[in-house]
Write a protein that holds these residues in place. Structure first.
Motif, PDB file in Angstrom:
ATOM      1  N   TYR A  95       0.847  -1.194   0.000  1.00  0.00           N
ATOM      2  CA  TYR A  95       0.000   0.000   0.000  1.00  0.00           C
ATOM      3  C   TYR A  95       0.883   1.245   0.000  1.00  0.00           C
ATOM      4  CZ  TYR A  95      -3.713  -3.194   1.299  1.00  0.00           C
ATOM      5  OH  TYR A  95      -4.610  -4.235   1.301  1.00  0.00           O
ATOM      6  N   LEU A  96       0.366   2.296  -0.611  1.00  0.00           N
ATOM      7  CA  LEU A  96       1.014   3.590  -0.538  1.00  0.00           C
ATOM      8  C   LEU A  96       0.700   4.209   0.813  1.00  0.00           C
ATOM      9  CD1 LEU A  96       0.020   5.006  -4.038  1.00  0.00           C
ATOM     10  CD2 LEU A  96       2.292   4.219  -3.357  1.00  0.00           C
ATOM     11  N   THR A  97       1.606   5.025   1.304  1.00  0.00           N
ATOM     12  CA  THR A  97       1.336   5.787   2.521  1.00  0.00           C
ATOM     13  C   THR A  97       0.765   7.151   2.105  1.00  0.00           C
ATOM     14  OG1 THR A  97       3.509   6.834   2.568  1.00  0.00           O
ATOM     15  CG2 THR A  97       3.285   4.685   3.710  1.00  0.00           C
ATOM     16  N   PRO A  98       0.125   7.845   3.024  1.00  0.00           N
ATOM     17  CA  PRO A  98      -0.360   9.195   2.695  1.00  0.00           C
ATOM     18  C   PRO A  98       0.771  10.119   2.220  1.00  0.00           C
ATOM     19  CG  PRO A  98      -1.390   8.432   4.720  1.00  0.00           C
ATOM     20  CD  PRO A  98      -0.334   7.411   4.352  1.00  0.00           C
ATOM     21  N   ALA A  99       1.986   9.890   2.698  1.00  0.00           N
ATOM     22  CA  ALA A  99       3.132  10.717   2.289  1.00  0.00           C
ATOM     23  C   ALA A  99       3.453  10.555   0.809  1.00  0.00           C
ATOM     24  CB  ALA A  99       4.359  10.365   3.132  1.00  0.00           C
ATOM     25  N   ALA A 100       3.047   9.443   0.216  1.00  0.00           N
ATOM     26  CA  ALA A 100       3.361   9.190  -1.198  1.00  0.00           C
ATOM     27  C   ALA A 100       2.449   9.967  -2.145  1.00  0.00           C
ATOM     28  CB  ALA A 100       3.241   7.699  -1.494  1.00  0.00           C
ATOM     29  N   LEU A 101       1.262  10.334  -1.688  1.00  0.00           N
ATOM     30  CA  LEU A 101       0.278  10.918  -2.601  1.00  0.00           C
ATOM     31  C   LEU A 101       0.724  12.228  -3.250  1.00  0.00           C
ATOM     32  CD1 LEU A 101      -3.010   9.886  -0.787  1.00  0.00           C
ATOM     33  CD2 LEU A 101      -1.797   8.742  -2.650  1.00  0.00           C
ATOM     34  N   PRO A 102       1.339  13.164  -2.514  1.00  0.00           N
ATOM     35  CA  PRO A 102       1.828  14.370  -3.206  1.00  0.00           C
ATOM     36  C   PRO A 102       2.905  14.050  -4.253  1.00  0.00           C
ATOM     37  CG  PRO A 102       1.783  14.729  -0.831  1.00  0.00           C
ATOM     38  CD  PRO A 102       1.497  13.272  -1.069  1.00  0.00           C
ATOM     39  N   LEU A 103       3.762  13.088  -3.950  1.00  0.00           N
ATOM     40  CA  LEU A 103       4.783  12.681  -4.915  1.00  0.00           C
ATOM     41  C   LEU A 103       4.143  12.037  -6.136  1.00  0.00           C
ATOM     42  CD1 LEU A 103       7.725  12.368  -5.752  1.00  0.00           C
ATOM     43  CD2 LEU A 103       7.802  10.239  -4.411  1.00  0.00           C
ATOM     44  N   ILE A 104       3.132  11.218  -5.935  1.00  0.00           N
ATOM     45  CA  ILE A 104       2.416  10.585  -7.045  1.00  0.00           C
ATOM     46  C   ILE A 104       1.859  11.662  -7.978  1.00  0.00           C
ATOM     47  CG2 ILE A 104       0.353   9.234  -7.657  1.00  0.00           C
ATOM     48  CD1 ILE A 104       2.468   7.427  -6.538  1.00  0.00           C
ATOM     49  N   GLU A 105       1.258  12.696  -7.400  1.00  0.00           N
ATOM     50  CA  GLU A 105       0.711  13.795  -8.214  1.00  0.00           C
ATOM     51  C   GLU A 105       1.814  14.496  -9.003  1.00  0.00           C
ATOM     52  OE1 GLU A 105      -1.887  16.489  -6.115  1.00  0.00           O
ATOM     53  OE2 GLU A 105      -2.886  14.818  -5.099  1.00  0.00           O
ATOM     54  N   GLN A 106       2.948  14.747  -8.345  1.00  0.00           N
ATOM     55  CA  GLN A 106       4.074  15.395  -9.035  1.00  0.00           C
ATOM     56  C   GLN A 106       4.619  14.513 -10.148  1.00  0.00           C
ATOM     57  OE1 GLN A 106       6.378  16.100  -5.412  1.00  0.00           O
ATOM     58  NE2 GLN A 106       6.250  18.304  -5.815  1.00  0.00           N
ATOM     59  N   LEU A 107       4.723  13.218  -9.890  1.00  0.00           N
ATOM     60  CA  LEU A 107       5.230  12.291 -10.902  1.00  0.00           C
ATOM     61  C   LEU A 107       4.270  12.170 -12.076  1.00  0.00           C
ATOM     62  CD1 LEU A 107       6.677   9.505  -8.578  1.00  0.00           C
ATOM     63  CD2 LEU A 107       7.985  11.120  -9.989  1.00  0.00           C
TER      64      LEU A 107
END
Length: 161
Positions: A95-107
């Motif tokens: 699972y992704l952590t909540p911390a990953a979501l901003p990076l996912i958006e940037q990527l």
């Protein structure tokens, strides 16, 4: 100079484009402190959270040990987490952590920007045709690989018998 068959030119160019796209993605991913391989893992996991590691390795066409190293780095960075599989004590679900979501958006934005550069000069009709043709080639390859594996397994079974 000998004439090269067009099919060979197509194969060479597909391989060249894939290699160059990987190189470019590696260069661009560095600005976020990750590798292209980690980028792929994050984006694929975003599309299919909750898979176990062996299922995920198969989707990514990676050896489980290679995926484990990538996952270890991402977990150490706080971007993914492994949760016990309720049906299999030996397995973990990813699972992704909540911390990953901003990076996912940037990527995702970076990926769009890159592909705009890569596909510059092609119109929407060309995009659609290219995607259709690539998906057709991909299916042909899947079939050829599966047929080859079946043939190889059959031959191995005959030799062992």
């Amino acid at each position: 100079m000998p004439t090269v068959p067009i099919t060979r030119e197509i194969a060479i160019n597909i391989m060249d484009v894939a290699r160059m796209l990987k190189t470019y993605a590696d260069q661009r991913a560095r600005q976020f402190g990750i590798s292209r391989a980690q980028w792929v893992v994050l984006m694929r996991l975003h599309r299919s959270e909750g898979l176990n590691q062996s299922e995920f390795a198969e989707i990514l066409d990676l050896q489980p040990i290679s995926l484990t190293r990538l996952l270890d780095r991402l977990a150490e960075s706080g971007l993914i987490e492994r949760r016990p599989d309720p049906n299999d004590r030996r397995a973990n679900r990813l699972y992704l952590t909540p911390a990953a979501l901003p990076l996912i958006e940037q990527l995702a934005g970076l990926g769009n920007e890159m592909m705009d550069e890569v596909l510059a000069g092609l119109d929407k009709t060309a995009y659609e045709r290219l995607l259709t043709d690539l998906l057709h080639i991909k299916e042909n390859l899947r079939g050829a690989i599966a047929a080859r594996q079946t043939t190889t397994e059959h031959q191995t079974a005959k030799v062992e018998a």
